[in-house]
Design a protein around this motif. Structure first.
Motif, short mmCIF file in Angstrom:
data_model
loop_
_atom_site.label_atom_id
_atom_site.label_comp_id
_atom_site.label_asym_id
_atom_site.label_seq_id
_atom_site.Cartn_x
_atom_site.Cartn_y
_atom_site.Cartn_z
N GLY A 1 -2.60 9.35 3.55
CA GLY A 1 -3.57 9.09 4.61
C GLY A 1 -4.41 7.86 4.31
N ARG A 2 -4.26 6.80 5.09
CA ARG A 2 -5.03 5.57 4.92
C ARG A 2 -5.57 5.19 6.29
NH1 ARG A 2 -4.21 2.04 0.50
NH2 ARG A 2 -5.64 0.70 1.70
N PRO A 3 -6.80 5.60 6.61
CA PRO A 3 -7.33 5.26 7.94
C PRO A 3 -7.47 3.77 8.19
CG PRO A 3 -9.06 6.12 6.51
CD PRO A 3 -7.77 6.33 5.80
N ASP A 4 -7.47 2.98 7.10
CA ASP A 4 -7.62 1.53 7.25
C ASP A 4 -6.29 0.83 7.47
OD1 ASP A 4 -7.00 2.39 4.63
OD2 ASP A 4 -7.52 0.43 3.82
N LEU A 5 -5.19 1.58 7.44
CA LEU A 5 -3.86 0.98 7.59
C LEU A 5 -3.03 1.77 8.59
CD1 LEU A 5 -2.92 0.38 3.85
CD2 LEU A 5 -3.40 -1.41 5.52
N PRO B 1 0.84 -1.19 0.00
CA PRO B 1 0.00 0.00 0.00
C PRO B 1 0.88 1.25 0.00
CG PRO B 1 -0.72 -1.56 1.69
CD PRO B 1 0.59 -2.07 1.16
N ALA B 2 0.42 2.29 -0.69
CA ALA B 2 1.11 3.59 -0.77
C ALA B 2 2.37 3.55 -1.62
CB ALA B 2 1.44 4.12 0.63
N SER B 3 2.55 2.48 -2.41
CA SER B 3 3.75 2.39 -3.24
C SER B 3 3.59 3.08 -4.59
CB SER B 3 4.15 0.92 -3.44
OG SER B 3 3.10 0.19 -4.05
N GLY B 4 2.40 3.58 -4.90
CA GLY B 4 2.21 4.34 -6.13
C GLY B 4 1.38 3.67 -7.20
N LYS B 5 0.76 2.54 -6.89
CA LYS B 5 0.01 1.80 -7.89
C LYS B 5 -1.18 2.60 -8.42
CE LYS B 5 -0.78 -1.69 -5.15
NZ LYS B 5 -0.10 -1.11 -3.95
N THR B 6 -1.96 3.16 -7.51
CA THR B 6 -3.16 3.90 -7.93
C THR B 6 -2.79 5.16 -8.72
OG1 THR B 6 -4.42 3.06 -6.05
CG2 THR B 6 -5.26 5.03 -7.14
N SER B 7 -1.76 5.88 -8.27
CA SER B 7 -1.33 7.08 -8.99
C SER B 7 -0.85 6.73 -10.40
CB SER B 7 -0.20 7.78 -8.22
OG SER B 7 -0.66 8.24 -6.97
N PHE B 8 -0.17 5.62 -10.52
CA PHE B 8 0.30 5.16 -11.83
C PHE B 8 -0.88 4.83 -12.74
CE2 PHE B 8 1.52 1.38 -14.39
CZ PHE B 8 2.49 1.96 -15.20
N VAL B 9 -1.85 4.10 -12.22
CA VAL B 9 -3.01 3.72 -13.01
C VAL B 9 -3.79 4.96 -13.44
CG1 VAL B 9 -5.28 2.65 -12.83
CG2 VAL B 9 -3.26 1.38 -12.16
N ARG B 10 -3.96 5.91 -12.53
CA ARG B 10 -4.67 7.15 -12.88
C ARG B 10 -3.93 7.90 -13.99
NH1 ARG B 10 -6.11 9.00 -6.68
NH2 ARG B 10 -7.94 7.63 -6.41
N ALA B 11 -2.62 7.88 -13.94
CA ALA B 11 -1.84 8.55 -14.99
C ALA B 11 -2.02 7.83 -16.33
CB ALA B 11 -0.36 8.59 -14.60
N LEU B 12 -2.05 6.51 -16.31
CA LEU B 12 -2.30 5.76 -17.55
C LEU B 12 -3.66 6.12 -18.15
CD1 LEU B 12 -1.10 2.15 -16.56
CD2 LEU B 12 0.09 3.76 -18.07
N ILE B 13 -4.67 6.22 -17.30
CA ILE B 13 -6.01 6.56 -17.77
C ILE B 13 -6.04 7.98 -18.31
CG2 ILE B 13 -8.40 6.93 -17.04
CD1 ILE B 13 -7.93 4.63 -14.98
N ALA B 14 -5.41 8.91 -17.57
CA ALA B 14 -5.41 10.31 -17.99
C ALA B 14 -4.71 10.49 -19.33
CB ALA B 14 -4.73 11.17 -16.92
N ARG B 15 -3.69 9.69 -19.59
CA ARG B 15 -2.95 9.77 -20.85
C ARG B 15 -3.64 8.99 -21.98
NH1 ARG B 15 2.38 10.83 -21.29
NH2 ARG B 15 2.59 9.02 -22.66
N GLY B 16 -4.73 8.30 -21.66
CA GLY B 16 -5.43 7.52 -22.68
C GLY B 16 -4.75 6.23 -23.04
N GLN B 17 -3.85 5.75 -22.17
CA GLN B 17 -3.12 4.52 -22.47
C GLN B 17 -3.95 3.27 -22.17
OE1 GLN B 17 0.42 6.59 -20.44
NE2 GLN B 17 1.32 4.76 -21.34
N ILE B 18 -4.84 3.38 -21.20
CA ILE B 18 -5.77 2.29 -20.90
C ILE B 18 -7.14 2.90 -20.63
CG2 ILE B 18 -4.01 0.74 -19.94
CD1 ILE B 18 -4.98 1.53 -17.15
#
Length: 203
Positions: A148-152, A35-52
């Protein structure tokens, strides 16, 4: 003796001084990282760039929110986890069955978690690309604090990082059945999520 065929990434163009652009084939893409290693930010960037497409991403956290909302008490149980991952598997299966890519966005740091995903991909003879997110522990804890991850707790993040180090090395992932394994650059390399996304090309 004939040489083994080169890894796909050896054929690609260079981009902005980073390594060659890595082409990811249609199939199952497994994100591996604490968690917090950057997976979600990376995926959001892929979507924003139209790559996926946004529909390609199958996120266990998003499914958890869909099923249980903000109720941590309901979502934090073995029964809840079973429902979440059954739904995740269903969505991944639906995409692979129709020849589309699926991006499995969860931690996937344990061999058992990855084996479950690889088994789905094998049903459809789909290649499995594993993308590793393995930041320095100091950077990881800083990212955890920033987001911030209240669940972790920080201890949870340390535990995930330790499992990643022990059980999710590149050679281990290949031995488990990954078609290809690539590290996603991040804060350690002074690379932003958008720059990291530009390092990959999705078929």
């Amino acid at each position: 003796m004939p040489k083994n065929p080169p890894e796909p990434m050896q054929h690609h163009l260079h981009l902005n001084g980073l390594a060659p652009v890595i082409r990811v084939p249609v199939g199952l893409v497994v994100l591996v990282g604490p968690p917090a290693s950057g997976k979600t930010s990376f995926v959001r960037a892929l979507i924003a760039r139209g790559q996926i497409d946004v529909e390609a991403v199958v996120s266990s956290d998003e499914i958890r929110a869909e099923l249980f909302g903000t109720s941590l008490a309901q979502a934090d149980s073995d029964a809840a986890d079973a429902r979440i991952f059954e739904e995740r598997d269903r969505r991944i299966t639906a995409r692979l069955a129709t020849g589309r890519s699926a991006v499995a966005e969860s931690t996937n740091v344990t061999p058992g978690a990855r084996a479950r995903l690889i088994a789905i991909a094998r049903r459809f003879n789909a290649p499995v690309t594993m993308l590793r997110f393995d930041p320095d522990l100091t950077d990881l804890l800083q990212q955890y604090t920033e987001r911030g991850r209240p669940d972790l707790t920080a201890a949870d993040v340390r535990d995930y990082a330790a499992i990643m180090t022990r059980d999710a090395g590149a050679d281990r992932l290949r031995a488990e059945g990954a078609t290809s394994v690539h590290d996603v650059p991040g804060r350690r390399q002074a690379v932003t999520p958008t720059e990291a996304a530009a390092h990959f090309s999705f078929a």
